[in-house]
Structures are given as structure tokens and as C-alpha cells.
Design an enzyme around this catalytic site. Structure first.
Site, PDB file in Angstrom:
ATOM      1  N   LYS A   1       0.837  -1.201   0.000  1.00  0.00           N
ATOM      2  CA  LYS A   1       0.000   0.000   0.000  1.00  0.00           C
ATOM      3  C   LYS A   1       0.872   1.252   0.000  1.00  0.00           C
ATOM      4  CE  LYS A   1      -4.247  -1.983   1.701  1.00  0.00           C
ATOM      5  NZ  LYS A   1      -4.777  -2.693   2.860  1.00  0.00           N
TER       6      LYS A   1
ATOM      7  N   LYS B   1      -6.753 -11.471 -13.271  1.00  0.00           N
ATOM      8  CA  LYS B   1      -7.510 -11.741 -12.045  1.00  0.00           C
ATOM      9  C   LYS B   1      -8.508 -10.612 -11.771  1.00  0.00           C
ATOM     10  CE  LYS B   1      -7.024 -12.536  -7.153  1.00  0.00           C
ATOM     11  NZ  LYS B   1      -6.726 -11.702  -6.016  1.00  0.00           N
TER      12      LYS B   1
ATOM     13  N   LYS C   1     -11.329  -5.313  -7.695  1.00  0.00           N
ATOM     14  CA  LYS C   1     -11.915  -3.969  -7.792  1.00  0.00           C
ATOM     15  C   LYS C   1     -10.843  -2.927  -8.073  1.00  0.00           C
ATOM     16  CE  LYS C   1     -12.486  -3.610  -2.761  1.00  0.00           C
ATOM     17  NZ  LYS C   1     -12.644  -4.987  -2.336  1.00  0.00           N
TER      18      LYS C   1
HETATM   19  P1  ADP Z   1     -10.153  -7.119  -4.497  1.00  0.00           P
HETATM   20  O1  ADP Z   1      -8.979  -7.811  -5.166  1.00  0.00           O
HETATM   21  O2  ADP Z   1     -11.269  -6.911  -5.461  1.00  0.00           O
HETATM   22  O3  ADP Z   1      -9.747  -5.867  -3.752  1.00  0.00           O
HETATM   23  P2  ADP Z   1     -10.267  -8.273  -1.876  1.00  0.00           P
HETATM   24  O4  ADP Z   1      -8.772  -8.212  -1.781  1.00  0.00           O
HETATM   25  O5  ADP Z   1     -11.081  -7.347  -1.040  1.00  0.00           O
HETATM   26  O6  ADP Z   1     -10.689  -8.129  -3.422  1.00  0.00           O
HETATM   27  O7  ADP Z   1     -10.708  -9.776  -1.626  1.00  0.00           O
HETATM   28  C1  ADP Z   1     -11.706 -10.221  -0.755  1.00  0.00           C
HETATM   29  C2  ADP Z   1     -11.727 -11.737  -0.873  1.00  0.00           C
HETATM   30  O8  ADP Z   1     -12.109 -12.157  -2.194  1.00  0.00           O
HETATM   31  C3  ADP Z   1     -10.367 -12.386  -0.606  1.00  0.00           C
HETATM   32  O9  ADP Z   1     -10.532 -13.546   0.192  1.00  0.00           O
HETATM   33  C4  ADP Z   1      -9.851 -12.760  -1.965  1.00  0.00           C
HETATM   34  O10 ADP Z   1      -9.027 -13.907  -1.918  1.00  0.00           O
HETATM   35  C5  ADP Z   1     -11.130 -13.025  -2.757  1.00  0.00           C
HETATM   36  N1  ADP Z   1     -10.927 -12.649  -4.164  1.00  0.00           N
HETATM   37  C6  ADP Z   1     -10.730 -11.417  -4.652  1.00  0.00           C
HETATM   38  N2  ADP Z   1     -10.594 -11.411  -6.007  1.00  0.00           N
HETATM   39  C7  ADP Z   1     -10.715 -12.705  -6.401  1.00  0.00           C
HETATM   40  C8  ADP Z   1     -10.676 -13.376  -7.671  1.00  0.00           C
HETATM   41  N3  ADP Z   1     -10.501 -12.713  -8.800  1.00  0.00           N
HETATM   42  N4  ADP Z   1     -10.856 -14.713  -7.695  1.00  0.00           N
HETATM   43  C9  ADP Z   1     -11.070 -15.394  -6.545  1.00  0.00           C
HETATM   44  N5  ADP Z   1     -11.110 -14.820  -5.311  1.00  0.00           N
HETATM   45  C10 ADP Z   1     -10.939 -13.497  -5.219  1.00  0.00           C
END
Ligand code: ADP
Ligand code: TRP
Length: 321
Positions: A110, A189, A192
Site C-alpha cells: 500500500k 484476475k 476492484k
Molecule cells: P479485491 O482484489 O477486489 O480488492 P479483496 O482483496 O477485497 O478483493 O478480496 C476479498 C476476498 O475475495 C479475498 O478472500 C480474496 O481472496 C477473494 N478474491 C478477490 N478477487 C478474487 C478473484 N478474482 N478470484 C477469486 N477470489 C478473489
């Protein structure tokens, strides 16, 4: 077993969040003592707008309930409704070495992305440890990116136990294998932060448009294609039952189809898959007092447990008794 996990209310959940994480949380509510919470104190390190944080937290509760979290099986609550956790956090902080936190990748990431380095971001893993230890959680289902934080939690619990005597249950991470998988609209992948996410509850029309615009390669229609490794096929696989998936795989291997057909199949399958949660979410959105009641009940159950653990820790380190 006792299971716990937290979700930061920092944005709208997407398909990756569901298939990578939320679906497993919901499965684990069966046959276990499960605690799930909305990590609004953690989100405060990045969401600096009161109305937005409030709205996000309420939305996160609606999302989880609509997707099948059952408040009669699992305890659902908002992190800040359990002040015992913040108090335990201080007890843990006093024994946490700077080096342990300085090694945390999520903090380093970050900061390297230019986020201002506030102290909360730095001590984030200690609050996360307090979240986990407050409920004597044995298993913490998380995505791969959170494993290091669970290691920090184990480290803090073990050193407290070593120094003050057996106090905390030392938890284990349960890594959700699906979590690296779900691809986004660009084939990378889904996340957001990459602007490639398809949100679970976005209105159907724009969602369908977004699906129809998913990036594809330019191989000719006639060419036979290997389904494994193709991102459209992977997305379809998230929703499809085995017979429909086998049919799709056979179509890839035969060739003579357009990607538009696959996209349409994905949009139809997703619409059907999330139809019930969509309806449930609308229903719940019209009953904010019911959601508030569920969260209040969850908080009171969670506080009871967290209060016991806090007292145990306070006695052990000599600030009580
Ligand atoms: P983002 O990458 O959208 O910010 P987060 O880091 O908040 O998502 O992830 C929240 C949960 O969702 C975590 O447990 C993460 O492993 C899962 N996750 C996020 N993106 C994916 C993806 N593309 N495929 C599978 N699991 C995901
Ligand atoms: N840090 C987690 C995430 O970003 C959310 C979280 C906060 C959490 N406290 C937790 C997860 C305790 C598991 C256990 O996804």
C-alpha cells in the site's frame, strides 16, 4: 470447529469475491460455530468519508445476508460493535515487535502504491489478530493474500502465551484454493482495483453489456479451441452445472462457434445463479430495521465471547485482578 472471518466494507462485491471467498464462508456456517464480521475499523484506514463508510457497512451486511449467510447459523456483526476487540488490540500491541509488522507485505504494498502511511495501516495486522483471538477461533478462511496476517496473529498469540501463560487459542489459516482464479473482463484476475470486476448485484442490463465486452483473442470461429485456460470458459465454469459445462467444453473442442455465444451463456447463467440473492437483497433493503436487529443480535453474541477472552487476557497480563 470455531470459524471466523472478516470482510472489509470497501466496495461492491464482485464475482471473484463470491467464488473465491464468500461462498466458502457460507458453506462453513454449516456444522461449525461461525463468526463473520464487517471489518469497518480496518476499512477506516482507507475509507475516510463517514457517510460512505456507514453506507458500505450496511451494504456489506445486505450482500452477505442476500448471498445466504444465515444469522441463525452464523454470528454476523459489525467489528466496531465489539469494543472488547480494540481493547485486546492494545494488549497485543504492547508485545508486538516493530520488525514483525515491518515485514508485512500488504502494508509495504500500500505504501509503495502511494497511500499515505497512517499508523492504523501499519498496525492493521494487530487489530486483525485481536479480531481472531477474541473469539477463540480455530480456523480462519482467507484468500492467499491474508495468510501472512494470520501468521502474525499466530506469532502474537504464541508469544503472549509463552510470556503470560496459556491464554489464546492459536488459529490456523484455511486458504481458499479457488481464490487465485476468477478472471475479470480483461482476462486478468478480477479485482476492484483493476477496473475489470463484474459486481454481483449491478443492474442486469449494464452487467450484460459489460459481459459482452469481455476481451477475447482473434482466432477464427472455425478453429477448435482448448477450453482449459480460456477465461470465458473459466467464467462459465463458475456458474454451470457439470452437464452444461461438459457441453461447453465439447463446443470449444469442435470449434465453429463465436465468443459472443459463450458470453451470452455466461450472462444467462449468472442472471439465473444470482436471481434469488438479488430478490432477497431487494427484500432486505426495504427492511433496514430487520438488518439492524440481526446485526445487534450478532454483536451481543459476539461481545459475550469477546468479553470472556478479554478478561482472560487482562488477568494473564496483570491489568485486572
Ligand atoms: P479485491 O482484489 O477486489 O480488492 P479483496 O482483496 O477485497 O478483493 O478480496 C476479498 C476476498 O475475495 C479475498 O478472500 C480474496 O481472496 C477473494 N478474491 C478477490 N478477487 C478474487 C478473484 N478474482 N478470484 C477469486 N477470489 C478473489
Ligand atoms: N484483512 C482482511 C481482508 O482484507 C479482513 C479482515 C479483518 C479479516 N479482520 C479479519 C479476515 C480477521 C480474517 C480474520 O480481507
Amino acid at each position: 470447529m470455531r470459524v471466523l472471518s472478516g470482510i472489509q466494507p470497501t466496495g461492491r462485491p464482485h464475482w471473484g469475491n463470491y467464488f473465491g471467498a464468500i461462498r466458502q464462508y457460507i458453506d462453513l456456517q454449516n456444522g461449525n460455530e461461525a463468526y463473520y464480521f464487517i471489518a469497518n475499523l480496518h476499512a477506516l484506514t482507507t475509507v475516510r468519508d463517514a457517510a460512505q463508510l456507514r453506507q458500505n457497512s450496511h451494504d456489506a451486511a445486505l450482500d452477505l445476508l442476500a448471498l445466504g449467510l444465515d444469522p441463525n447459523r452464523a454470528t454476523l456483526f459489525v467489528q466496531s460493535d465489539v469494543p472488547e476487540v480494540s481493547e485486546l488490540c492494545w494488549l497485543l500491541m504492547s508485545g508486538a515487535s516493530m520488525g514483525l509488522l515491518e515485514r508485512c507485505v500488504s502494508y509495504k504494498d500500500k505504501v509503495s502504491k502511494g497511500l499515505p502511511a497512517n499508523v492504523g495501516l501499519f498496525t492493521y495486522p494487530v487489530l486483525q489478530a485481536a479480531d481472531i483471538l477474541s473469539y477463540d477461533a480455530e480456523v480462519v478462511p482467507v484468500g492467499q493474500d491474508q495468510v501472512q496476517h494470520i501468521e502474525v496473529c499466530r506469532d502474537l498469540a504464541q508469544s503472549f502465551n509463552h510470556h503470560f501463560g496459556e491464554t489464546f487459542v492459536v488459529p490456523k489459516p484455511r486458504v481458499l484454493e479457488a481464490s487465485a482464479k476468477v478472471p475479470g473482463t480483461d482476462g486478468e484476475k478480477m479485482s476492484k482495483s483493476y477496473d475489470n470486476a463484474i459486481e454481483i448485484f449491478e443492474p442486469l442490463k449494464p452487467q450484460r453489456k459489460k459481459i459482452m465486452r469481455i476481451t477475447t483473442d482473434s482466432r477464427p470461429m472455425e478453429e477448435a479451441k482448448e477450453p482449459e485456460g480460456d477465461h470465458l470458459y473459466q467464467l462459465f465454469a463458475c456458474f454451470a452445472e457439470p452437464p452444461a459445462l461438459a457441453e461447453m467444453a465439447a463446443m470449444y473442442r469442435r470449434g465453429g462457434f463465436g465468443y459472443g455465444e459463450v458470453k451470452k451463456a455466461i450472462a444467462d447463467a449468472a442472471e439465473q445463479y444470482f436471481a434469488e440473492p438479488r430478490a432477497k437483497r431487494e427484500e432486505l433493503a426495504a427492511q433496514p430495521e430487520k438488518v439492524a436487529e440481526i446485526l445487534a443480535d450478532g454483536a451481543s453474541r459476539a461481545r459475550k465471547k469477546a468479553g470472556e477472552v478479554l478478561l482472560r487476557a487482562q488477568m494473564a497480563c496483570g491489568v485486572k485482578g
